[in-house]
Design an enzyme around this catalytic site. Structure first.
Site, PDB file in Angstrom:
ATOM      1  N   SER A 124       0.827  -1.206   0.000  1.00  0.00           N
ATOM      2  CA  SER A 124       0.000   0.000   0.000  1.00  0.00           C
ATOM      3  C   SER A 124       0.858   1.251   0.000  1.00  0.00           C
ATOM      4  O   SER A 124       1.945   1.275   0.599  1.00  0.00           O
ATOM      5  CB  SER A 124      -0.870  -0.021   1.256  1.00  0.00           C
ATOM      6  OG  SER A 124      -1.444   1.253   1.470  1.00  0.00           O
ATOM      7  N   TYR A 149      -1.814  -0.951  10.742  1.00  0.00           N
ATOM      8  CA  TYR A 149      -2.092  -1.573   9.444  1.00  0.00           C
ATOM      9  C   TYR A 149      -0.962  -1.260   8.454  1.00  0.00           C
ATOM     10  O   TYR A 149      -0.417  -2.144   7.797  1.00  0.00           O
ATOM     11  CB  TYR A 149      -3.436  -1.064   8.897  1.00  0.00           C
ATOM     12  CG  TYR A 149      -3.590  -1.233   7.409  1.00  0.00           C
ATOM     13  CD1 TYR A 149      -3.880  -2.466   6.866  1.00  0.00           C
ATOM     14  CD2 TYR A 149      -3.396  -0.148   6.541  1.00  0.00           C
ATOM     15  CE1 TYR A 149      -3.986  -2.629   5.488  1.00  0.00           C
ATOM     16  CE2 TYR A 149      -3.501  -0.293   5.174  1.00  0.00           C
ATOM     17  CZ  TYR A 149      -3.795  -1.534   4.652  1.00  0.00           C
ATOM     18  OH  TYR A 149      -3.873  -1.684   3.302  1.00  0.00           O
ATOM     19  N   LYS A 153       2.113  -3.676   6.451  1.00  0.00           N
ATOM     20  CA  LYS A 153       2.461  -3.688   5.020  1.00  0.00           C
ATOM     21  C   LYS A 153       3.959  -3.440   4.852  1.00  0.00           C
ATOM     22  O   LYS A 153       4.643  -4.105   4.070  1.00  0.00           O
ATOM     23  CB  LYS A 153       1.670  -2.615   4.258  1.00  0.00           C
ATOM     24  CG  LYS A 153       0.176  -2.842   4.230  1.00  0.00           C
ATOM     25  CD  LYS A 153      -0.174  -4.030   3.361  1.00  0.00           C
ATOM     26  CE  LYS A 153      -1.639  -4.357   3.355  1.00  0.00           C
ATOM     27  NZ  LYS A 153      -1.953  -5.648   2.731  1.00  0.00           N
TER      28      LYS A 153
END
Ligand code: UDP
Length: 337
Positions: A124, A149, A153
């Protein structure tokens, strides 16, 4: 030979499965349906007229992974499985680190055990974060993540890069910008649980009367109209990038980090107005406070994807608005859960 798509029943995974099948790959899906439903796979089969071998499996389990790799000739893996709600990751960081890291590590270890080299990862643009000025290029020092989050990644990218450095794995780490839209058939699309956190699902639910009005988080950013700017990309374009990443790895060893974005920024108000115009539907909205952790502007330099993969985004913001609305109208309550 088949491509294993982990998280293949999800928003991204289901669109990736369609594009793989249409490019004549066989597809195996593993999904534990924590944030998706088996029905999505049936819809992918309906769109393509092809069958998918599906495992209702948790890819943090070595046993389940061994079964999948033993029962199928897996050529490469597209790893979309994982938890993805930014706000929830702040409330439950340990859950996010555990699930996202365990599934990625277990998948890579299973690939090593079974001699499968190719790993495409759903990363991302959030990994660039606060450290980097827009527009983002892949060689910038990422790691300015603003939530757990994003850090998962970032960490999984690191893990995959180190695995690739042993020479046993090849990795393409795809940094997605803001995927929206839906398959033009209206059979698959984004179906968030509860109140949507992301902009386009929220707009679509307002459009069909499921929510009263959109809150726009801040209009005092240093952007042309004061609202946040993002690089929205049609999920079908994004999915095609995965097929090209699989092709790329047939000829190239090692690892690459590649942005998948359009290279163009659109503000919240521009997106709202495009949606209203294209679909001829009003989107009532109010301006509220900024959302914690949001950046003013995010967009990609997408040259590397063009150079390495021969990929460019072809669909416009108008296409994204039309297809998101089409999906939401045909499925006002998503897949019906
Ligand atoms: N946004 C908004 N209202 C919403 C959801 C999002 O104004 O209900 C804004 C948000 O502040 C950001 C943009 O829309 O500027 C995209 O947000 P989203 O959550 O979709 O993606 P991300 O924050 O990951 O870029």
């Amino acid at each position: 030979m088949s491509i294993l798509v982990t998280g293949g029943a999800g928003f991204l995974g289901s669109h990736v499965a369609v594009e793989l099948l249409e490019a004549d790959y066989d597809v195996v899906v593993a999904d534990n349906y924590v944030n998706s439903v088996p029905k999505a796979i049936g819809r992918v089969e309906e769109i393509t007229g092809k069958k998918i071998k599906t495992y209702g499996a948790d890819v943090s389990s070595d046993e389940e992974l061994d079964r999948i790799f033993t029962e199928n000739e897996i050529e490469a893996v597209i790893h979309c499985a994982g938890l993805k709600a930014v706000g929830e990751s702040v409330e439950k960081p340990l859950l996010y680190y555990k699930v996202n890291l365990e599934t990625a590590i277990a998948t890579l270890q299973a690939m090593e055990r079974h001699g499968v080299r190719g790993f495409v990862f759903s990363s991302s643009a959030t990994v660039y974060g606060e450290n980097c000025p827009v527009p983002y290029t892949e060689d910038m020092p990422a790691g300015g993540c603003t939530n757990p989050y994003g850090w998962t990644k970032y960490m999984i990218e690191r893990i995959a890069i180190d695995a690739a450095k042993t020479g046993k794995i090849d990795a393409v780490l795809l940094r997605y910008f803001n995927p929206i839209g839906a398959h033009p058939s209206g059979l698959i699309g984004e179906d968030p649980a509860g109140i949507p956190n992301n902009l386009m699902p929220y707009i679509s639910q307002v459009a069909v009367g499921r929510r009263e009005k959109l809150s726009i988080f801040g209009d005092d950013y240093p952007t042309p109209d004061g609202t946040g700017v993002r690089d929205y990309i049609h999920v079908v374009d994004l999915a095609k990038g995965h097929v090209l990443a699989i092709e790329y790895m047939k000829e190239h060893r090692g690892y690459e980090i590649i942005n998948l974005g359009t290279g163009r920024g659109t503000s919240v108000l521009e997106l709202v107005h495009a949606f209203e115009r294209v679909n001829n539907v009003p989107i009532p909205h109010v301006i509220t406070e900024r959302r914690a952790g949001d950046l003013a502007e995010v967009w990609a330099v997408a040259d590397k994807a063009r150079r390495l993969l021969g990929w460019t985004a072809e669909l416009t913001v108008e296409d994204m608005c039309r297809d998101s609305y089409n999906w939401q109208k045909k499925n006002p309550n998503g897949y019906g859960n």
